[in-house]
Design an enzyme around this catalytic site. Structure first.
Site, PDB file in Angstrom:
ATOM      1  N   GLU A 139      34.009-111.734  13.947  1.00  0.00           N
ATOM      2  CA  GLU A 139      33.726-112.553  15.133  1.00  0.00           C
ATOM      3  C   GLU A 139      34.968-113.353  15.548  1.00  0.00           C
ATOM      4  OE1 GLU A 139      30.170-114.812  14.665  1.00  0.00           O
ATOM      5  OE2 GLU A 139      30.295-115.702  16.657  1.00  0.00           O
ATOM      6  N   GLU A 142      37.371-111.047  17.261  1.00  0.00           N
ATOM      7  CA  GLU A 142      36.846-110.820  18.616  1.00  0.00           C
ATOM      8  C   GLU A 142      37.219-111.995  19.527  1.00  0.00           C
ATOM      9  OE1 GLU A 142      32.586-110.481  18.348  1.00  0.00           O
ATOM     10  OE2 GLU A 142      32.345-110.021  20.480  1.00  0.00           O
ATOM     11  N   CYS A 169      24.799-115.164  14.892  1.00  0.00           N
ATOM     12  CA  CYS A 169      24.318-115.050  13.516  1.00  0.00           C
ATOM     13  C   CYS A 169      22.899-115.574  13.329  1.00  0.00           C
ATOM     14  CB  CYS A 169      25.264-115.743  12.553  1.00  0.00           C
ATOM     15  SG  CYS A 169      25.838-117.302  13.172  1.00  0.00           S
ATOM     16  N   SER A 189      28.641-112.624  20.849  1.00  0.00           N
ATOM     17  CA  SER A 189      29.522-111.875  19.953  1.00  0.00           C
ATOM     18  C   SER A 189      28.800-110.611  19.497  1.00  0.00           C
ATOM     19  CB  SER A 189      29.870-112.726  18.736  1.00  0.00           C
ATOM     20  OG  SER A 189      30.404-111.908  17.713  1.00  0.00           O
ATOM     21  N   LYS A 229      14.454-114.050  10.092  1.00  0.00           N
ATOM     22  CA  LYS A 229      15.212-112.982   9.437  1.00  0.00           C
ATOM     23  C   LYS A 229      14.302-111.807   9.108  1.00  0.00           C
ATOM     24  CE  LYS A 229      19.435-114.594   9.171  1.00  0.00           C
ATOM     25  NZ  LYS A 229      20.555-113.832   9.742  1.00  0.00           N
ATOM     26  N   GLU A 232      14.364-109.909  12.256  1.00  0.00           N
ATOM     27  CA  GLU A 232      15.676-109.279  12.451  1.00  0.00           C
ATOM     28  C   GLU A 232      15.809-107.997  11.623  1.00  0.00           C
ATOM     29  OE1 GLU A 232      19.042-111.398  10.798  1.00  0.00           O
ATOM     30  OE2 GLU A 232      20.389-110.636  12.335  1.00  0.00           O
ATOM     31  N   GLU A 237      17.750-101.190  15.410  1.00  0.00           N
ATOM     32  CA  GLU A 237      19.201-100.952  15.468  1.00  0.00           C
ATOM     33  C   GLU A 237      19.815-100.806  14.088  1.00  0.00           C
ATOM     34  OE1 GLU A 237      17.655-103.485  16.840  1.00  0.00           O
ATOM     35  OE2 GLU A 237      18.420-104.004  18.817  1.00  0.00           O
ATOM     36  N   CYS A 393      20.455-123.770   9.424  1.00  0.00           N
ATOM     37  CA  CYS A 393      19.594-123.036   8.497  1.00  0.00           C
ATOM     38  C   CYS A 393      19.144-123.862   7.294  1.00  0.00           C
ATOM     39  CB  CYS A 393      20.299-121.797   7.983  1.00  0.00           C
ATOM     40  SG  CYS A 393      20.965-120.769   9.287  1.00  0.00           S
TER      41      CYS A 393
HETATM   42  S1  SF4 Z   1      17.057-120.651   9.757  1.00  0.00           S
HETATM   43 FE1  SF4 Z   1      16.877-121.272  11.895  1.00  0.00          FE
HETATM   44  S2  SF4 Z   1      19.016-121.633  12.519  1.00  0.00           S
HETATM   45 FE2  SF4 Z   1      19.090-120.405  10.635  1.00  0.00          FE
HETATM   46  S3  SF4 Z   1      19.162-118.273  11.299  1.00  0.00           S
HETATM   47 FE3  SF4 Z   1      16.989-118.773  10.980  1.00  0.00          FE
HETATM   48  S4  SF4 Z   1      16.242-119.418  12.995  1.00  0.00           S
HETATM   49 FE4  SF4 Z   1      18.482-119.506  13.056  1.00  0.00          FE
END
Ligand code: SF4
Ligand code: SF4
Ligand code: SF4
Lengths: 418, 106
Positions: A139, A142, A169, A189, A229, A232, A237, A393
């Site tokens: 990143e 970039e 991220c 990014s 997550k 995600e 992808e 996080c």
């Molecule tokens: S804990 Fe919250 S700030 Fe961290 S990646 Fe997950 S959603 Fe985003």
């Protein structure tokens, strides 16, 4: 359902009807306005708006919102199966919070204990902090390319996106932008999140150069402070390791990240296996190349941490010198929007320029003005870090819910009439 | 092997308390919202404690910058080439989806 790709998880966070008191508390923390229901009545989540961030879950005083994806038993089964190489990739924020589930103070740095416990139950370690450093290389490169192109008029090998560059991220933020501000996606990014880089790396470099195993036999578990997550990892992808090997004559179809455990999930797994984190022997894993990380990688878990880590490297690449003071205070702390300017002297051309950056944490309260400028094309910034959760996080939706060991009910019992 | 017994810490309300809460109705609903504000305030305290833990980890690291992570540079040298080059593009970069115009996928 609208807005979802094939096979993506939906409805990760649900509100338990029996537990909800309709107090509206969750509405005051939900970044997307996904929570519906009248004051006093049962609340429900509109899953077409929800980004699975879990902020409602960690803030509800009645413990009503629940994380419905529970993979603890599946991971335990993989750990027993000796033909599988089970890899844990541990996010920065897990190491300063998991101790709370075992009676330690919030913020206790438990990396060595965590490594010890994970090894004891049979995980190999690819620290997400290692791939956080990698994220900075990707990143940051970039960003530097864009800066050199727009400030110094240099040509680039491949076309670069517009400034400001937005960090990518946080899957909560990415999902939010995809649902609400698709116009800004060209600013995002292209670097994957550290967790997704870890999955792809484990099943390529890890398989071939480190463990010497068949990539199909590797099962990668993201250990994350974050419920988003889980979403995600389910995105279609992310089969890049399988595609990489496909192009090189090895067939197979498997995701980069097989599953995600939150900090709470991991604590449950360890307790089921009778592991007391406090009593575990500490391991530094000094000879595991995938457990080496810099201080820049570890601060990713804090709001401003990605920015600070990126600045340390971008500054070096452009000026040819290390940043003189590493603790970059203007981007630290809990203010919702932090802004600062950095003067850079380009070592190659001798030109000077000012890099303007902003850091947003807590999408609910702090995103709008910053993102509207980006959409309108008049943002004064060149690089913007965005994290969904207030504080970053460390305060993610997968973290322990009552760090001080006091549920709210204890504190307020005195006020109640019984 | 020694066996440890753990109590899962609970945020939820016990049955007795739950019944009690039902009894006091609206006041409790109001209190839920009130307590949430208070929880958020309380939370700031431990967000700071956790954040300090990470800054401490940074401060005590011998290597403070990503580009000085030697094991990472070995990975690039042995496997991925340079950042943003072909292999990193295959493995470490991604694209995003305009979900407004995605329509309904089941
Ligand atoms: S804990 Fe919250 S700030 Fe961290 S990646 Fe997950 S959603 Fe985003
Ligand atoms: S904060 Fe909890 S109890 Fe209150 S409305 Fe939301 S889910 Fe229901
Ligand atoms: S998970 Fe996040 S987006 Fe979904 S309802 Fe809860 S607070 Fe809102």
């Amino acid at each position: 359902m609208m807005g979802l790709q094939e096979n993506e998880f939906r409805g990760i966070i649900q509100i338990d009807k029996k537990a909800c008191k309709g107090c509206d508390g969750c509405k005051s923390v939900c970044p997307t306005g996904a929570i519906e229901g009248k004051y006093g009545a049962n609340h429900t989540i509109n899953q077409e708006k929800c980004i699975d961030c879990g902020q409602c879950l960690i803030n509800c005083p009645f413990g009503a919102p629940i994380d419905t994806i529970d993979m603890v038993d599946q991971v335990m089964a993989r750990l027993i199966d000796k033909s599988t190489t089970v890899v844990a990739t541990i996010a920065p924020s897990v190491r300063v919070a998991i101790g709370e589930e075992f009676g330690m103070e919030p913020g206790t740095l438990a990396t060595a204990k965590l490594y010890g416990a994970l090894k004891q139950v049979g995980f190999k370690i690819l620290d997400t902090n290692f791939t956080a450093d990698m994220t900075i290389m990707e990143e940051g490169t970039e960003l530097v390319e864009k800066l050199r192109h727009y400030f110094l008029g240099e040509d680039t090998v491949t076309p670069v996106g517009p400034l400001p560059q937005l960090t990518s991220c946080c899957p909560g933020w990415v999902h939010y932008a995809e649902l609400n501000n698709p116009g800004v996606l060209k600013h995002m990014s292209s670097a994957k999140s550290p967790m997704m880089m870890a999955g792809a790396l484990a099943k390529t470099y890890g398989a071939q150069n480190i463990w010497g195993v068949d990539p199909q036999q590797i099962y990668v578990v993201g250990i994350m402070p974050c419920t988003a997550k889980k979403f995600e990892a389910s995105r279609p992808e992310f089969y890049n390791a399988a595609q990489y090997w496909g192009k090189r004559g090895r067939t197979g179809n498997y995701p980069d990240i097989d599953t995600v455990l939150t900090t709470r999930d991991l604590a449950r797994l360890l307790k089921k296996l009778n592991i007391d984190l406090q009593a575990v022997a500490e391991i530094t894993d000094a000879d595991n190349p995938l457990a080496q990380y810099s201080g820049a990688g570890t601060i990713f878990g804090n709001t401003g941490g990605v920015m600070e880590a990126a600045l340390r490297t971008a500054y070096f690449v452009i000026t040819g010198q290390e940043l003189p003071i590493l603790s970059f205070e203007p981007v630290r702390g809990l203010n919702g929007v932090k802004k600062t300017d950095i003067s850079l002297h380009d070592a190659q051309t001798g030109k000077d320029f000012i890099l303007k950056v902003a850091v947003v944490n807590g999408i609910k309260e702090n995103l709008t003005s910053v993102i509207e400028e980006v959409e309108a094309g008049n943002s004064p910034y060149h690089f913007i870090e965005i994290m969904n959760c207030p504080g970053g996080c460390v305060n993610g939706g997968g973290q322990p819910t009552n760090p001080m060991g006091t549920a709210w009910i204890d504190k307020y019992k005195a006020l109640l009439p019984w | 092997m020694a066996h440890y017994d753990y109590e899962e810490k609970k945020l939820s309300v016990s049955r007795r308390e739950f019944l009690g809460l039902l009894g006091v109705g609206a006041a409790v609903i109001w209190m839920g919202a009130y307590v949430t504000t208070d929880l958020v305030k309380n939370r700031k305290k431990y967000i700071r404690m956790r954040a300090q833990g990470l800054y401490k980890d940074d401060g005590q690291s011998v290597i403070r910058q990503s580009h000085n992570n030697k094991a990472l540079m070995d990975m690039y040298a042995q496997f991925a080439g340079k950042p943003l080059s072909t292999v990193p593009q295959e493995l470490f970069h991604t694209k995003y989806v305009d979900r407004i115009n995605l329509g309904g996928v089941i």
